[in-house]
Design an enzyme around this catalytic site. Structure first.
Site, PDB file in Angstrom:
ATOM      1  N   VAL A   1      38.562 -75.943  38.152  1.00  0.00           N
ATOM      2  CA  VAL A   1      37.861 -76.618  37.510  1.00  0.00           C
ATOM      3  C   VAL A   1      36.323 -75.844  37.690  1.00  0.00           C
ATOM      4  O   VAL A   1      35.096 -75.796  36.511  1.00  0.00           O
ATOM      5  CB  VAL A   1      37.594 -77.189  39.257  1.00  0.00           C
ATOM      6  CG1 VAL A   1      35.948 -77.577  38.884  1.00  0.00           C
ATOM      7  CG2 VAL A   1      38.102 -77.782  39.803  1.00  0.00           C
ATOM      8  N   TYR A   2      35.591 -74.213  38.145  1.00  0.00           N
ATOM      9  CA  TYR A   2      35.116 -73.616  37.906  1.00  0.00           C
ATOM     10  C   TYR A   2      35.338 -73.573  36.398  1.00  0.00           C
ATOM     11  O   TYR A   2      34.246 -73.059  35.822  1.00  0.00           O
ATOM     12  CB  TYR A   2      35.311 -71.854  38.883  1.00  0.00           C
ATOM     13  CG  TYR A   2      34.797 -71.095  38.459  1.00  0.00           C
ATOM     14  CD1 TYR A   2      33.231 -71.074  39.004  1.00  0.00           C
ATOM     15  CD2 TYR A   2      35.372 -69.959  38.178  1.00  0.00           C
ATOM     16  CE1 TYR A   2      32.362 -69.972  38.358  1.00  0.00           C
ATOM     17  CE2 TYR A   2      34.701 -68.660  37.483  1.00  0.00           C
ATOM     18  CZ  TYR A   2      32.598 -68.411  38.565  1.00  0.00           C
ATOM     19  OH  TYR A   2      32.197 -67.497  37.673  1.00  0.00           O
ATOM     20  N   ALA A   3      36.863 -72.832  35.571  1.00  0.00           N
ATOM     21  CA  ALA A   3      36.913 -71.961  34.637  1.00  0.00           C
ATOM     22  C   ALA A   3      36.735 -73.338  33.988  1.00  0.00           C
ATOM     23  O   ALA A   3      36.175 -73.099  33.141  1.00  0.00           O
ATOM     24  CB  ALA A   3      38.389 -71.603  34.304  1.00  0.00           C
TER      25      ALA A   3
END
Length: 247
Positions: free
Chosen positions: A150-152
């Protein structure tokens, strides 16, 4: 010899500037003559860094629309010449175990708030025919990062945003670029290394230069892109990762 301050008279806003890479960016820009405003959830940390570099601090929760709008209102009078969207938040977990409720917070901090801040301060930059939009992403968004899907994904969204803004703002003398740090030596990384020494050793072997980067090395590249020397550089995504990503 007269010391050259290429950003003298410029105002810079750095999100997440209270510590780590953000604090190093604040030091770099202040050293170049900019008046730096630090926007961070950690107000005490932001005030400490600001005091060290003759800047200012403002509290912000980038997950809150109201808080972001308060920053925009606070700075709208004098404007911002250099906007560094550095703040970010991540959760390390397999994607199938992730909670969609947490996706929204990461999206707001990592992508939505940079979009809103760029939208707020671009008009002033265009009017002054000079500006720098800078987005700190991650090499994991370029190459993939296990456990940080999700961060990426959110940080990868900065690529498309920055390139589009580069095209839209170029005629006004405003540039837009992305810097992607790789493995960087921060207190958080050192704590992780203490807990998982074998994992860190394995990670270091994947880096051609065989070491973690420093916050100053990342900040130096941000400083270059903010400077007049980078006036012909826009729409670029550059990794500062020791060679992990070579494209």
């Amino acid at each position: 010899m007269i010391e050259v301050k290429p950003l003298a008279g410029r105002r810079a806003l750095v999100t997440g500037g209270a510590s780590g890479i953000g604090a190093a960016i604040v030091a770099e820009l202040a050293g170049m003559g900019a008046h730096v405003i630090i926007a961070d959830l950690d107000l005490a940390g932001a005030e400490r860094v600001a005091a060290e570099h003759g800047g200012a601090a403002i509290e912000v929760d980038l997950a809150s629309d109201d808080s972001v709008e308060a920053v925009v209102a606070h700075l709208s009078g004098d404007g911002v010449d250099v906007l560094v969207n550095n703040a970010g938040v991540s959760a390390v977990e397999p994607f199938l175990d992730s909670d969609p409720a947490g996706w929204d917070r990461m999206w707001r901090i990592n992508l939505r708030s940079p979009m809103r801040l760029a939208q707020a301060f671009m008009p002033g930059m265009a009017e002054r025919t000079w500006g720098r939009l800078l987005f700190v992403s991650t090499d994991g968004a370029r190459a993939g990062a296990g456990g940080e899907s999700v961060y990426a994904a959110c940080k990868a969204g900065l690529f498309g945003l920055a390139k589009t803004l580069a095209r839209e703002a170029a005629k006004h003398g405003v540039t837009s670029n992305v810097v992607c740090p790789g493995l960087v030596d921060t207190p958080m990384l050192r704590a992780h290394a203490d807990r998982h020494p074998s994992l860190m050793a394995a990670l270091l072997k994947t880096i051609p230069l065989r070491r973690a980067g420093t916050v100053d090395e990342v900040a130096a590249y941000v400083g270059f892109l903010a400077s007049p020397r980078a006036a012909y550089v826009t729409g670029q995504t550059v990794s500062v990762s020791g060679g992990v990503t070579m494209a």
